[in-house]
Design a protein around this motif. Sequence first.
Motif, mmCIF file in Angstrom:
data_model
loop_
_atom_site.group_PDB
_atom_site.id
_atom_site.type_symbol
_atom_site.label_atom_id
_atom_site.label_comp_id
_atom_site.label_asym_id
_atom_site.label_seq_id
_atom_site.Cartn_x
_atom_site.Cartn_y
_atom_site.Cartn_z
ATOM 1 N N GLU A 1 -19.342 14.689 -51.875
ATOM 2 C CA GLU A 1 -20.834 14.746 -51.849
ATOM 3 C C GLU A 1 -21.230 14.508 -53.195
ATOM 4 O O GLU A 1 -20.719 15.315 -54.232
ATOM 5 N N CYS B 1 -23.385 19.184 -47.177
ATOM 6 C CA CYS B 1 -21.974 18.640 -47.161
ATOM 7 C C CYS B 1 -21.255 19.095 -45.941
ATOM 8 O O CYS B 1 -21.630 20.116 -45.227
ATOM 9 N N THR C 1 -17.030 19.099 -53.726
ATOM 10 C CA THR C 1 -16.152 18.863 -52.821
ATOM 11 C C THR C 1 -15.581 20.253 -52.222
ATOM 12 O O THR C 1 -14.570 20.742 -52.433
ATOM 13 N N THR D 1 -22.620 24.024 -46.758
ATOM 14 C CA THR D 1 -21.534 23.244 -46.215
ATOM 15 C C THR D 1 -21.090 23.543 -44.611
ATOM 16 O O THR D 1 -20.951 24.778 -44.520
ATOM 17 N N ARG E 1 -24.423 13.936 -56.187
ATOM 18 C CA ARG E 1 -25.732 14.527 -56.355
ATOM 19 C C ARG E 1 -26.214 13.754 -57.767
ATOM 20 O O ARG E 1 -25.267 14.125 -58.554
#
Length: 215
Positions: free
Chosen positions: A20, A14, A67, A98, A22
């Motif tokens: 993001e 991400c 996040t 990230t 999942r």
Amino acid sequence: TTDPLAKGHLVIKCVAQSPEKRTIEVPNPYKDRAVAYLVETDLINAAGVSRFTIEPGKTYKYQLNVTPLIGGVYTGSITFTEELEPQKYIWYTVSVETERAGARGELALRTEIRKTVACEIVLHNPLEEALTFEAILEGEGLLGDPVISIPPKKTVNYELSFLPLKVFSESGSVSFVNERVGEVWYDLTLVSQEQKTEKLPLIRAELGTSSEFKI
């Protein structure tokens, strides 16, 4: 008895400060009864329901929302434990890869050797509490305070100085990092030029005498 091995390893890629999702499929191993699972995770800035129930023979699609605020690689785990039989659980190891969020802007600092040039960068604190940012300077000749504190709901100016000691042209960056709100950073273009030659006036003196000239 030994603890069960991880069901698998999840890799989530991400961009910092962008959410993001999942989906993790969790099956009900029982054909004759429903099962309730409790969820625990040690992932930073991760969220999802803490409890869910699966009907007999069905599969539940658990949605994990991540996040991350700062770029880097973070590892952790997520565990689904049977509510009525805590000794029974399944778990996954998780890696969150990230990417750094995009630069807030671009700044150009240009000067001559041994001459300081400075610019001010505006920083805002959106929270109802004071925040302290770590300032990370990447580039030769950059000077600035290592930390900056901002009162609640206030804006302050951070002074960044550039004092080169040799001729060069390169890229750099300045980053302001806080675990609560993430990272704000700027691309820098750093240019150091040779000082201009100053021509002095002609110095005259009669033979056998001296003449003084101040520079």
